[in-house]
Design an enzyme around this catalytic site. Structure first.
Site, PDB file in Angstrom:
ATOM      1  N   CYS A  59     117.334  47.366  63.185  1.00 26.99           N
ATOM      2  CA  CYS A  59     116.876  48.572  62.499  1.00 26.99           C
ATOM      3  C   CYS A  59     115.990  48.104  61.348  1.00 26.99           C
ATOM      4  CB  CYS A  59     118.069  49.398  62.023  1.00 26.99           C
ATOM      5  SG  CYS A  59     119.219  48.492  60.965  1.00 26.99           S
TER       6      CYS A  59
HETATM    7  O1  LIG Z   1     118.970  49.191  57.837  1.00 27.36           O
HETATM    8  S1  LIG Z   1     119.197  50.603  57.837  1.00 27.36           S
HETATM    9  O2  LIG Z   1     120.568  50.959  58.094  1.00 27.36           O
HETATM   10  O3  LIG Z   1     118.764  51.154  56.508  1.00 27.36           O
HETATM   11  S2  LIG Z   1     118.181  51.417  59.148  1.00 27.36           S
END
Ligand SMILES: O=S(=O)([O-])[S-]
Length: 122
Positions: free
Chosen positions: A68
């Site tokens: 992410c």
């Molecule tokens: O790294 S995150 O959880 O902010 S997407």
């Protein structure tokens, strides 16, 4: 029944080794805009909208690398893959930020190396 295996958190270096393999499913869970701007080569953009299709269709023995932005949300996705009995699931610590930072550092080192070589020639 296939046993549930916990996902593993890995650093950028290990992720790079993993990503260089042909058989890995690389999953980017950032928003589409960030994905379109830049992503790890071969990564697929997955959101809550198409997660079920991937969970249903991908082979359970295929290694899965999930990232992410900074490495938190990817752990939730990684847990889902583990719950669905994927056997090799990895979440990238530091996320795409860490991946991108390591690319910048590698480029800086290359540039420094080139400068030193150039200076040695003068
Ligand atoms: O790294 S995150 O959880 O902010 S997407």
């Amino acid at each position: 029944m296939i046993p549930r295996k916990d996902f593993q958190r890995i650093n950028v270096q290990t992720a790079r080794e993993l990503a260089s393999r042909d058989d890995v499913l690389i999953i980017d869970v950032r928003d589409v805009k960030a994905y379109k701007k830049q992503h790890i080569p071969e990564a697929r953009n997955v959101s809550i909208n198409n997660l079920a299709a991937i969970l249903d269709s991908a082979p359970r023995d295929m290694p899965v690398l999930i990232y992410c932005y900074r490495g938190y949300a990817s752990q939730d996705y990684a847990r889902a893959f583990s719950d669905f009995r994927f056997q090799e699931v990895y979440s990238l610590d530091g996320g795409y930020d860490a991946w991108h930072q390591s690319e910048i550092e590698a480029q800086d080192l290359d540039a420094q190396d080139l400068t030193l070589k150039t200076m040695a020639l003068v």
